[in-house]
Enzyme design. Structure first.
Site, PDB file in Angstrom:
ATOM      1  N   LYS A  70       6.920  -2.162  -6.405  1.00 31.70           N
ATOM      2  CA  LYS A  70       5.896  -2.832  -5.595  1.00 31.70           C
ATOM      3  C   LYS A  70       4.513  -2.881  -6.250  1.00 31.70           C
ATOM      4  O   LYS A  70       3.748  -3.803  -5.989  1.00 31.70           O
ATOM      5  CB  LYS A  70       5.803  -2.184  -4.208  1.00 31.70           C
ATOM      6  N   ASP A  73       4.844  -6.103   4.217  1.00 34.65           N
ATOM      7  CA  ASP A  73       5.050  -4.810   4.896  1.00 34.65           C
ATOM      8  C   ASP A  73       3.888  -4.627   5.872  1.00 34.65           C
ATOM      9  O   ASP A  73       4.063  -4.151   6.998  1.00 34.65           O
ATOM     10  CB  ASP A  73       5.039  -3.651   3.893  1.00 34.65           C
TER      11      ASP A  73
END
Ligand code: ATR
Length: 276
Positions: A69, A105
């Site tokens: 990420k 997210d």
């Protein structure tokens, strides 16, 4: 479904990634909306190679998961402001050869919360100080939520609190905080250790909204306790669904089939014996 010369390709890159529910949720959504596309799982440590392939093969979008990420960022052309602030990207959109990074997210967690509670002016305790806590903390702060962080390792909790310009309370004192919202971002309570709970019973009071990012099991011990005390609860399934919903919206520009995506995830979890 017919795969032909016009089929678009999407995928998730991570290591490991075989447990991911993202292929199930996105393939179901493409089919439901009649979009000629497939979504695959790419299990590799070579994030640079995958980003190069995304350009050269014209892959339209990628989900990015652990451990890539942050390390994906140097291989992108542009990064959305929120994802840059968080320092993590979980979604790449290929806009005619220009790779743009986003963080759903954060936006997914926000959507899951907004379904249940009006956020403005609320107090929120974030349990944990890892990547998920950082993403959720950033977006909630932008939406006028007053944050407090608690974390097992004080140094990590204090540095996230400093970054978010909010308060920190030591792990041993986490039951002394009486916020409107509790968001649990650690792996505590996850399968197979389903009897573990990150907060003692006296930390949860009637009227609170309690969200757990753990989605296996869907109803963690913390959420069961909160429900029994009359709290509003939000499961990790909801957050997972909404991060996917926001990805689908970014990739296709089409209104996502939210309920259908949710049903697909619940079915996949039930099949894996994690739906309870
Ligand atoms: P993610 O990126 O998914 O948020 P992470 O960066 O590994 O994952 O962060 C995990 C968080 O869960 C951390 O806040 C970690 O606390 P420490 O900073 O003390 O390591 C917390 N955590 C993990 N296992 C825990 C446990 N058994 N008890 C308390 N906190 C735990």
């Amino acid at each position: 479904m017919i795969i032909d010369q016009h089929t678009s390709l999407y995928g998730v890159v991570g290591y490991p990634v075989r447990h991911s529910l993202s292929p199930a949720i996105h393939n179901a959504a493409f089919a439901a909306k009649g979009i000629n596309a497939v979504y695959l799982a790419f299990e590799t440590m070579d994030i640079e190679g995958v980003m190069r392939a995304t350009r050269s093969l014209g892959i339209k979008g990628m989900s990015v998961t652990i451990p890539h990420k942050s390390s994906v960022i140097p291989f992108l052309d542009k990064i959305d402001r929120l994802a840059e602030e968080i320092g993590a990207v979980n979604t790449v959109v290929n806009q005619d050869g220009c790779l743009v990074g986003y963080n759903t997210d954060a936006t997914g967690a926000l959507k899951a919360l907004e379904q249940k509670i009006d956020l403005k002016g609320r107090d929120c305790l974030i349990v944990g100080a890892g990547g998920a806590a950082r993403a959720i903390g950033h977006i909630l702060k932008e939406h006028g939520v007053r944050l407090t962080i608690t974390n097992r390792t004080p140094f990590k909790g204090e540095s996230l609190a400093e970054r978010l310009d909010c308060s920190f309370i030591p792990w041993e004192e986490r039951d002394g905080c009486k916020p409107d919202i509790v968001i649990q971002t650690t792996p505590i309570g996850m399968t197979p250790k389903i009897d573990e709970c990150p907060l003692p019973g006296n930390a949860i009071k009637r009227g609170m909204t309690v969200m757990d990012i753990v989605y296996n099991p869907a109803r963690t011990r913390l959420l069961k306790m909160a429900r029994a005390k009359g709290c509003t609860t939000i499961s990790g399934v909801s957050m997972f669904v909404y991060q996917g919903v926001e990805q689908f919206r970014l990739w296709t520009g089409i209104e996502p089939p939210v309920r259908f995506m949710e049903k697909t995830v619940k079915k996949a979890l039930a099949k894996a014996g994690m739906g309870r």
